[in-house]
Design a protein around this motif. Structure first.
Motif, PDB file in Angstrom:
ATOM      1  N   VAL A  80       0.834  -1.214   0.000  1.00  0.00           N
ATOM      2  CA  VAL A  80       0.000   0.000   0.000  1.00  0.00           C
ATOM      3  C   VAL A  80       0.869   1.264   0.000  1.00  0.00           C
ATOM      4  O   VAL A  80       0.352   2.354   0.212  1.00  0.00           O
ATOM      5  N   LEU A  81       2.154   1.101  -0.246  1.00  0.00           N
ATOM      6  CA  LEU A  81       3.045   2.263  -0.207  1.00  0.00           C
ATOM      7  C   LEU A  81       2.700   3.278  -1.286  1.00  0.00           C
ATOM      8  O   LEU A  81       2.603   4.483  -1.007  1.00  0.00           O
ATOM      9  N   ILE A  82       2.504   2.833  -2.530  1.00  0.00           N
ATOM     10  CA  ILE A  82       2.280   3.763  -3.640  1.00  0.00           C
ATOM     11  C   ILE A  82       1.002   4.577  -3.458  1.00  0.00           C
ATOM     12  O   ILE A  82       1.039   5.812  -3.571  1.00  0.00           O
ATOM     13  N   PRO A  83      -0.158   3.956  -3.162  1.00  0.00           N
ATOM     14  CA  PRO A  83      -1.351   4.795  -2.971  1.00  0.00           C
ATOM     15  C   PRO A  83      -1.224   5.768  -1.805  1.00  0.00           C
ATOM     16  O   PRO A  83      -1.656   6.924  -1.917  1.00  0.00           O
ATOM     17  N   ILE A  84      -0.647   5.328  -0.698  1.00  0.00           N
ATOM     18  CA  ILE A  84      -0.484   6.234   0.444  1.00  0.00           C
ATOM     19  C   ILE A  84       0.492   7.364   0.094  1.00  0.00           C
ATOM     20  O   ILE A  84       0.254   8.529   0.438  1.00  0.00           O
ATOM     21  N   TYR A  85       1.558   7.030  -0.608  1.00  0.00           N
ATOM     22  CA  TYR A  85       2.528   8.059  -1.015  1.00  0.00           C
ATOM     23  C   TYR A  85       1.853   9.098  -1.906  1.00  0.00           C
ATOM     24  O   TYR A  85       2.044  10.311  -1.719  1.00  0.00           O
ATOM     25  N   LEU A  86       1.048   8.643  -2.874  1.00  0.00           N
ATOM     26  CA  LEU A  86       0.385   9.575  -3.789  1.00  0.00           C
ATOM     27  C   LEU A  86      -0.641  10.428  -3.059  1.00  0.00           C
ATOM     28  O   LEU A  86      -0.771  11.635  -3.325  1.00  0.00           O
ATOM     29  N   ILE A  87      -1.385   9.827  -2.129  1.00  0.00           N
ATOM     30  CA  ILE A  87      -2.372  10.591  -1.352  1.00  0.00           C
ATOM     31  C   ILE A  87      -1.663  11.659  -0.525  1.00  0.00           C
ATOM     32  O   ILE A  87      -2.085  12.833  -0.499  1.00  0.00           O
ATOM     33  N   PHE A  88      -0.594  11.277   0.157  1.00  0.00           N
ATOM     34  CA  PHE A  88       0.134  12.234   0.985  1.00  0.00           C
ATOM     35  C   PHE A  88       0.742  13.346   0.137  1.00  0.00           C
ATOM     36  O   PHE A  88       0.779  14.506   0.559  1.00  0.00           O
ATOM     37  N   GLY A  99       1.657  13.771   8.954  1.00  0.00           N
ATOM     38  CA  GLY A  99       1.426  12.617   8.099  1.00  0.00           C
ATOM     39  C   GLY A  99       1.929  11.332   8.728  1.00  0.00           C
ATOM     40  O   GLY A  99       1.251  10.292   8.692  1.00  0.00           O
ATOM     41  N   LEU A 100       3.118  11.375   9.326  1.00  0.00           N
ATOM     42  CA  LEU A 100       3.659  10.177   9.959  1.00  0.00           C
ATOM     43  C   LEU A 100       2.849   9.780  11.186  1.00  0.00           C
ATOM     44  O   LEU A 100       2.676   8.591  11.458  1.00  0.00           O
ATOM     45  N   VAL A 101       2.355  10.756  11.933  1.00  0.00           N
ATOM     46  CA  VAL A 101       1.502  10.441  13.090  1.00  0.00           C
ATOM     47  C   VAL A 101       0.248   9.697  12.630  1.00  0.00           C
ATOM     48  O   VAL A 101      -0.160   8.692  13.233  1.00  0.00           O
ATOM     49  N   ILE A 102      -0.356  10.153  11.541  1.00  0.00           N
ATOM     50  CA  ILE A 102      -1.563   9.496  11.021  1.00  0.00           C
ATOM     51  C   ILE A 102      -1.257   8.078  10.565  1.00  0.00           C
ATOM     52  O   ILE A 102      -1.973   7.123  10.900  1.00  0.00           O
ATOM     53  N   VAL A 103      -0.179   7.903   9.805  1.00  0.00           N
ATOM     54  CA  VAL A 103       0.169   6.578   9.287  1.00  0.00           C
ATOM     55  C   VAL A 103       0.481   5.607  10.418  1.00  0.00           C
ATOM     56  O   VAL A 103      -0.028   4.474  10.452  1.00  0.00           O
ATOM     57  N   LEU A 104       1.312   6.016  11.364  1.00  0.00           N
ATOM     58  CA  LEU A 104       1.693   5.116  12.452  1.00  0.00           C
ATOM     59  C   LEU A 104       0.520   4.826  13.380  1.00  0.00           C
ATOM     60  O   LEU A 104       0.441   3.741  13.966  1.00  0.00           O
ATOM     61  N   THR A 105      -0.399   5.778  13.518  1.00  0.00           N
ATOM     62  CA  THR A 105      -1.618   5.506  14.289  1.00  0.00           C
ATOM     63  C   THR A 105      -2.418   4.395  13.639  1.00  0.00           C
ATOM     64  O   THR A 105      -2.856   3.447  14.305  1.00  0.00           O
ATOM     65  N   LEU A 106      -2.617   4.491  12.335  1.00  0.00           N
ATOM     66  CA  LEU A 106      -3.396   3.479  11.625  1.00  0.00           C
ATOM     67  C   LEU A 106      -2.688   2.119  11.634  1.00  0.00           C
ATOM     68  O   LEU A 106      -3.350   1.077  11.724  1.00  0.00           O
ATOM     69  N   TRP A 135       7.983   3.175   6.891  1.00  0.00           N
ATOM     70  CA  TRP A 135       7.179   4.347   6.529  1.00  0.00           C
ATOM     71  C   TRP A 135       7.954   5.639   6.746  1.00  0.00           C
ATOM     72  O   TRP A 135       7.814   6.589   5.967  1.00  0.00           O
ATOM     73  N   THR A 136       8.773   5.697   7.776  1.00  0.00           N
ATOM     74  CA  THR A 136       9.507   6.936   8.017  1.00  0.00           C
ATOM     75  C   THR A 136      10.546   7.206   6.933  1.00  0.00           C
ATOM     76  O   THR A 136      10.805   8.363   6.593  1.00  0.00           O
ATOM     77  N   LEU A 137      11.119   6.145   6.381  1.00  0.00           N
ATOM     78  CA  LEU A 137      12.112   6.336   5.320  1.00  0.00           C
ATOM     79  C   LEU A 137      11.469   6.666   3.983  1.00  0.00           C
ATOM     80  O   LEU A 137      12.072   7.362   3.155  1.00  0.00           O
ATOM     81  N   ASN A 138      10.264   6.184   3.748  1.00  0.00           N
ATOM     82  CA  ASN A 138       9.610   6.389   2.454  1.00  0.00           C
ATOM     83  C   ASN A 138       8.722   7.622   2.399  1.00  0.00           C
ATOM     84  O   ASN A 138       8.414   8.103   1.295  1.00  0.00           O
ATOM     85  N   LEU A 139       8.299   8.129   3.542  1.00  0.00           N
ATOM     86  CA  LEU A 139       7.388   9.268   3.548  1.00  0.00           C
ATOM     87  C   LEU A 139       8.032  10.547   4.051  1.00  0.00           C
ATOM     88  O   LEU A 139       7.359  11.559   4.229  1.00  0.00           O
ATOM     89  N   THR A 140       9.346  10.496   4.324  1.00  0.00           N
ATOM     90  CA  THR A 140      10.045  11.707   4.762  1.00  0.00           C
ATOM     91  C   THR A 140      11.303  11.909   3.927  1.00  0.00           C
ATOM     92  O   THR A 140      11.812  10.971   3.319  1.00  0.00           O
ATOM     93  N   ALA A 141      11.775  13.125   3.930  1.00  0.00           N
ATOM     94  CA  ALA A 141      13.018  13.446   3.223  1.00  0.00           C
ATOM     95  C   ALA A 141      13.991  14.153   4.162  1.00  0.00           C
ATOM     96  O   ALA A 141      15.111  13.713   4.358  1.00  0.00           O
ATOM     97  N   ALA A 142      13.559  15.254   4.762  1.00  0.00           N
ATOM     98  CA  ALA A 142      14.470  16.015   5.622  1.00  0.00           C
ATOM     99  C   ALA A 142      13.744  16.621   6.824  1.00  0.00           C
ATOM    100  O   ALA A 142      14.145  16.426   7.965  1.00  0.00           O
TER     101      ALA A 142
END
Length: 276
Positions: free
Chosen positions: A123-131, A142-149, A214-221
């Motif tokens: 589910v990485l691609i759809p979540i990445y595109l939504i974010f 965004g990370l708080v929401i993902v890790l909560t779910l 998720w933290t490595l794929n949904l964050t940059a800096a």
């Protein structure tokens, strides 16, 4: 009547427990020791465990190269935020499953648990595109929401188990005294389940703190936590084992300290309701 256990058997269990504990802890110990080696000693063969030239140069290099405290603060906000938000959602959900009779409660619990069996990459691609489209990419929100779910099924399952051990008659008595549903959950149920809630909170803080995918794929800096801080020491030029070990030690130290000081509360919560 309790079954008597011989001294020899107790000693055997104790030795086995120490061996298992040391085997589990050894990778962490090896990482800590390696963080005090030079790069040459870190890759030497055969490896040296204690007899080498100890140095703190790796920690100095890591602190100069990276903004450790920014990554640390991001980890604190993300792990605590996702856990608190998960508890706010899970406590009423677990209450309804534990005290409101329903035919399909077990099926719902199994369905929630089944979501943990899905590979995150699926589910990485759809979540990445939504974010990306809603502006949550590389944000702590965004990370708080993902890790909560992600951790919500575990939180609900744990709280459901604890709540089931609380006599329903106590809640019925509070209703007879005029307590509203909100008062029943906040002032009656929650204080009685403090050990279970505390252990759930601690466990999910640890899970969120250590989450890497998720933290490595949904964050940059901007919102990068300590998992990204560690990953930054894996480069195309090769692995710098001593510096990587120093960064890893700095990342796990806060959660190790938290676990050490809260171990009594964690064990108490995990065994809550085990003996009647």
């Amino acid at each position: 009547m309790a079954r008597a256990v011989s001294t020899r058997r107790k000693a055997g269990y104790t030795i086995a427990a120490w061996i298992i504990g040391l085997a589990i802890f050894f990778p962490i110990l090896w990482t800590i020791v390696t963080s005090f080696k030079t790069e040459a000693e870190a890759i030497s063969s055969p490896p040296s465990f204690m007899f080498f030239q100890w140095t703190t140069e790796n920690y100095s290099t890591v602190m100069e190269r990276s903004n450790y405290f920014r990554h640390f603060w991001n980890s604190v906000v993300i792990s605590l935020g996702s856990t608190v938000l998960g508890l706010i959602i899970a406590i009423p959900a677990a209450w309804s499953m534990a005290f409101v009779p329903a035919k399909h409660t077990k099926n719902v619990l199994m369905w929630m648990l089944s979501t943990k069996m899905l590979p995150p990459v699926g589910v990485l691609i759809p979540i990445y595109l939504i974010f990306r489209d809603v502006g949550l990419l590389d944000t702590k929100t965004g990370l708080v929401i993902v890790l909560t779910l992600i951790n919500l099924p575990i939180i609900v399952w744990m709280l459901y188990t604890y709540f089931k051990e609380i006599p329903g008659e106590i809640l019925e008595a509070s209703r007879m005294d005029g307590a509203s549903l909100r008062d029943e959950i906040i002032y009656v149920l929650t204080p009685m389940a403090v050990p279970g809630i505390a252990s759930t909170l601690l466990l999910n803080v640890i899970l969120a703190w250590n989450e890497a995918f998720w933290t490595l794929n949904l964050t940059a800096a901007k919102a990068a936590p300590l998992t990204a801080f560690i990953a930054s020491y894996s480069s195309p030029e090769g692995l710098f084992y001593a510096k990587l070990s120093a960064a890893s030690t700095m990342a796990i130290a806060p959660i190790l300290i938290l676990g050490w000081f809260s171990q009594k509360q964690l064990v108490r919560g995990l065994t809550f309701g085990a003996v009647k």
